[in-house]
Design a protein around this motif. Structure first.
Motif, mmCIF file in Angstrom:
data_model
loop_
_atom_site.group_PDB
_atom_site.id
_atom_site.type_symbol
_atom_site.label_atom_id
_atom_site.label_comp_id
_atom_site.label_asym_id
_atom_site.label_seq_id
_atom_site.Cartn_x
_atom_site.Cartn_y
_atom_site.Cartn_z
ATOM 1 N N GLU A 80 0.836 -1.205 0.000
ATOM 2 C CA GLU A 80 0.000 0.000 0.000
ATOM 3 C C GLU A 80 0.869 1.253 0.000
ATOM 4 O O GLU A 80 0.606 2.206 -0.733
ATOM 5 N N GLU A 81 1.916 1.263 0.857
ATOM 6 C CA GLU A 81 2.836 2.409 0.896
ATOM 7 C C GLU A 81 3.552 2.581 -0.440
ATOM 8 O O GLU A 81 3.716 3.702 -0.926
ATOM 9 N N ALA A 82 3.965 1.466 -1.035
ATOM 10 C CA ALA A 82 4.669 1.516 -2.324
ATOM 11 C C ALA A 82 3.771 2.124 -3.393
ATOM 12 O O ALA A 82 4.196 2.994 -4.165
ATOM 13 N N LEU A 83 2.528 1.686 -3.444
ATOM 14 C CA LEU A 83 1.600 2.197 -4.452
ATOM 15 C C LEU A 83 1.247 3.661 -4.194
ATOM 16 O O LEU A 83 1.031 4.425 -5.141
ATOM 17 N N ASP A 84 1.244 4.066 -2.926
ATOM 18 C CA ASP A 84 0.993 5.459 -2.591
ATOM 19 C C ASP A 84 2.136 6.347 -3.098
ATOM 20 O O ASP A 84 1.906 7.422 -3.644
ATOM 21 N N ILE A 85 3.370 5.877 -2.929
ATOM 22 C CA ILE A 85 4.552 6.611 -3.419
ATOM 23 C C ILE A 85 4.442 6.787 -4.942
ATOM 24 O O ILE A 85 4.833 7.809 -5.493
ATOM 25 N N ALA A 86 3.899 5.764 -5.624
ATOM 26 C CA ALA A 86 3.830 5.755 -7.092
ATOM 27 C C ALA A 86 2.505 6.274 -7.639
ATOM 28 O O ALA A 86 2.244 6.139 -8.832
ATOM 29 N N LYS A 87 1.688 6.895 -6.803
ATOM 30 C CA LYS A 87 0.315 7.242 -7.214
ATOM 31 C C LYS A 87 0.239 8.207 -8.400
ATOM 32 O O LYS A 87 -0.744 8.209 -9.132
ATOM 33 N N ASP A 88 1.267 9.025 -8.625
ATOM 34 C CA ASP A 88 1.242 9.958 -9.752
ATOM 35 C C ASP A 88 1.792 9.355 -11.048
ATOM 36 O O ASP A 88 1.803 10.009 -12.088
ATOM 37 N N ASP A 89 2.247 8.108 -10.976
ATOM 38 C CA ASP A 89 2.760 7.392 -12.146
ATOM 39 C C ASP A 89 1.571 6.656 -12.769
ATOM 40 O O ASP A 89 0.896 5.887 -12.089
ATOM 41 N N GLU A 90 1.317 6.875 -14.063
ATOM 42 C CA GLU A 90 0.158 6.216 -14.684
ATOM 43 C C GLU A 90 0.356 4.716 -14.846
ATOM 44 O O GLU A 90 -0.611 3.987 -15.042
ATOM 45 N N GLN A 91 1.600 4.239 -14.745
ATOM 46 C CA GLN A 91 1.836 2.799 -14.848
ATOM 47 C C GLN A 91 3.054 2.366 -14.026
ATOM 48 O O GLN A 91 4.119 2.111 -14.566
ATOM 49 N N PRO A 92 2.878 2.254 -12.702
ATOM 50 C CA PRO A 92 3.980 1.696 -11.907
ATOM 51 C C PRO A 92 4.097 0.189 -12.182
ATOM 52 O O PRO A 92 3.106 -0.460 -12.529
ATOM 53 N N PHE A 93 5.296 -0.333 -12.035
ATOM 54 C CA PHE A 93 5.559 -1.747 -12.292
ATOM 55 C C PHE A 93 5.982 -2.463 -11.019
ATOM 56 O O PHE A 93 6.856 -1.983 -10.298
ATOM 57 N N ILE A 94 5.399 -3.609 -10.762
ATOM 58 C CA ILE A 94 5.826 -4.505 -9.682
ATOM 59 C C ILE A 94 6.772 -5.491 -10.343
ATOM 60 O O ILE A 94 6.376 -6.214 -11.263
ATOM 61 N N ILE A 95 8.047 -5.508 -9.884
ATOM 62 C CA ILE A 95 9.055 -6.287 -10.607
ATOM 63 C C ILE A 95 9.611 -7.480 -9.815
ATOM 64 O O ILE A 95 10.559 -8.119 -10.269
ATOM 65 N N GLY A 96 9.043 -7.781 -8.642
ATOM 66 C CA GLY A 96 9.467 -8.987 -7.940
ATOM 67 C C GLY A 96 10.170 -8.716 -6.628
ATOM 68 O O GLY A 96 10.230 -7.579 -6.197
ATOM 69 N N GLY A 97 10.603 -9.757 -6.018
ATOM 70 C CA GLY A 97 10.608 -11.161 -6.383
ATOM 71 C C GLY A 97 9.318 -11.889 -6.016
ATOM 72 O O GLY A 97 8.232 -11.304 -5.947
ATOM 73 N N GLY A 98 9.494 -13.185 -5.772
ATOM 74 C CA GLY A 98 8.368 -14.080 -5.599
ATOM 75 C C GLY A 98 7.333 -13.624 -4.582
ATOM 76 O O GLY A 98 6.130 -13.613 -4.853
ATOM 77 N N GLU A 99 7.784 -13.227 -3.409
ATOM 78 C CA GLU A 99 6.867 -12.803 -2.346
ATOM 79 C C GLU A 99 6.129 -11.518 -2.744
ATOM 80 O O GLU A 99 4.931 -11.367 -2.506
ATOM 81 N N ILE A 100 6.841 -10.597 -3.378
ATOM 82 C CA ILE A 100 6.240 -9.328 -3.806
ATOM 83 C C ILE A 100 5.214 -9.576 -4.908
ATOM 84 O O ILE A 100 4.153 -8.950 -4.934
ATOM 85 N N TYR A 101 5.503 -10.503 -5.829
ATOM 86 C CA TYR A 101 4.507 -10.848 -6.853
ATOM 87 C C TYR A 101 3.244 -11.423 -6.215
ATOM 88 O O TYR A 101 2.130 -11.093 -6.630
ATOM 89 N N THR A 102 3.413 -12.283 -5.229
ATOM 90 C CA THR A 102 2.249 -12.886 -4.564
ATOM 91 C C THR A 102 1.395 -11.801 -3.907
ATOM 92 O O THR A 102 0.174 -11.791 -4.062
ATOM 93 N N ILE A 103 2.043 -10.870 -3.213
ATOM 94 C CA ILE A 103 1.315 -9.761 -2.574
ATOM 95 C C ILE A 103 0.689 -8.860 -3.641
ATOM 96 O O ILE A 103 -0.448 -8.413 -3.510
ATOM 97 N N GLY A 104 1.426 -8.605 -4.715
ATOM 98 C CA GLY A 104 0.989 -7.664 -5.738
ATOM 99 C C GLY A 104 -0.140 -8.157 -6.622
ATOM 100 O O GLY A 104 -0.836 -7.354 -7.248
ATOM 101 N N MET A 105 -0.342 -9.468 -6.664
ATOM 102 C CA MET A 105 -1.340 -10.047 -7.568
ATOM 103 C C MET A 105 -2.721 -9.411 -7.393
ATOM 104 O O MET A 105 -3.408 -9.141 -8.370
ATOM 105 N N GLU A 106 -3.123 -9.131 -6.156
ATOM 106 C CA GLU A 106 -4.463 -8.576 -5.934
ATOM 107 C C GLU A 106 -4.567 -7.103 -6.365
ATOM 108 O O GLU A 106 -5.659 -6.598 -6.577
ATOM 109 N N TYR A 107 -3.433 -6.413 -6.495
ATOM 110 C CA TYR A 107 -3.436 -4.999 -6.855
ATOM 111 C C TYR A 107 -3.288 -4.779 -8.364
ATOM 112 O O TYR A 107 -3.620 -3.713 -8.869
#
Length: 160
Positions: A80-107
């Motif tokens: 949530e904090e990461a996406l808040d930091i990137a809120k003005d970017d029209e396309q932020p990218f989640i680039i990994g690793g495995g645990e971050i992808y699992t968390i990021g899947m719902e977003y």
């Protein structure tokens, strides 16, 4: 649009010992082209796997370690904090690793997946992509050649 970008083999293998288990120059080129100028959200181990921060991108590192303060990155402690930091970017990218992808899947709204055709020894895996929630929008096969030992397919998934 929140996009996850990854290269994963047929059994969702991502890497081993904090490194990739294949070398695909065209995939690196595509990663650079898609992510340049954007926020890239990653876990600490992924950030530490880079020799230095990637140029022309804002590195947002998610870690549980409150003392972690690397040069060249914004440190946060949740997706949530990461996406808040990137809120003005029209396309932020989640680039990994495995645990971050699992968390990021719902977003995520989009998954840019390079499906590497082969079986590899790995200790990190990409989460399953649920066909009930995702549809393939685009698919482009890249055959093995003198620069790429294995074939791979660029897949663009959009959330249904």
């Amino acid at each position: 649009m929140i996009t996850m970008i990854a290269a994963a083999a047929d059994n969702n293998e991502l890497g081993k010992d904090n490194d990739l288990v294949w070398h695909l120059p065209d995939d690196f080129k595509r990663f650079k082209q898609l992510t340049t100028g954007h926020h890239i959200i990653m876990g600490r181990k992924t950030f530490e796997s880079f020799p230095k921060p990637l140029p022309n991108r804002v590195h947002v590192v998610i870690t549980r370690n409150k003392e972690y303060k690397p040069e060249g990155a914004v440190v946060v402690h949740s997706m949530e904090e990461a996406l808040d930091i990137a809120k003005d970017d029209e396309q932020p990218f989640i680039i990994g690793g495995g645990e971050i992808y699992t968390i990021g899947m719902e977003y995520a709204d989009c998954i840019e997946l390079t499906r590497v055709h082969g079986k590899f020894e790995a200790d990190t895996f990409f989460p399953e992509i649920d066909p009930e929630q995702w549809k393939v929008e685009k698919s482009e096969l890249h055959e093995a050649d003198e620069r790429h030992k294995v074939a791979f397919t660029y897949l663009t998934y959009l959330r249904k």
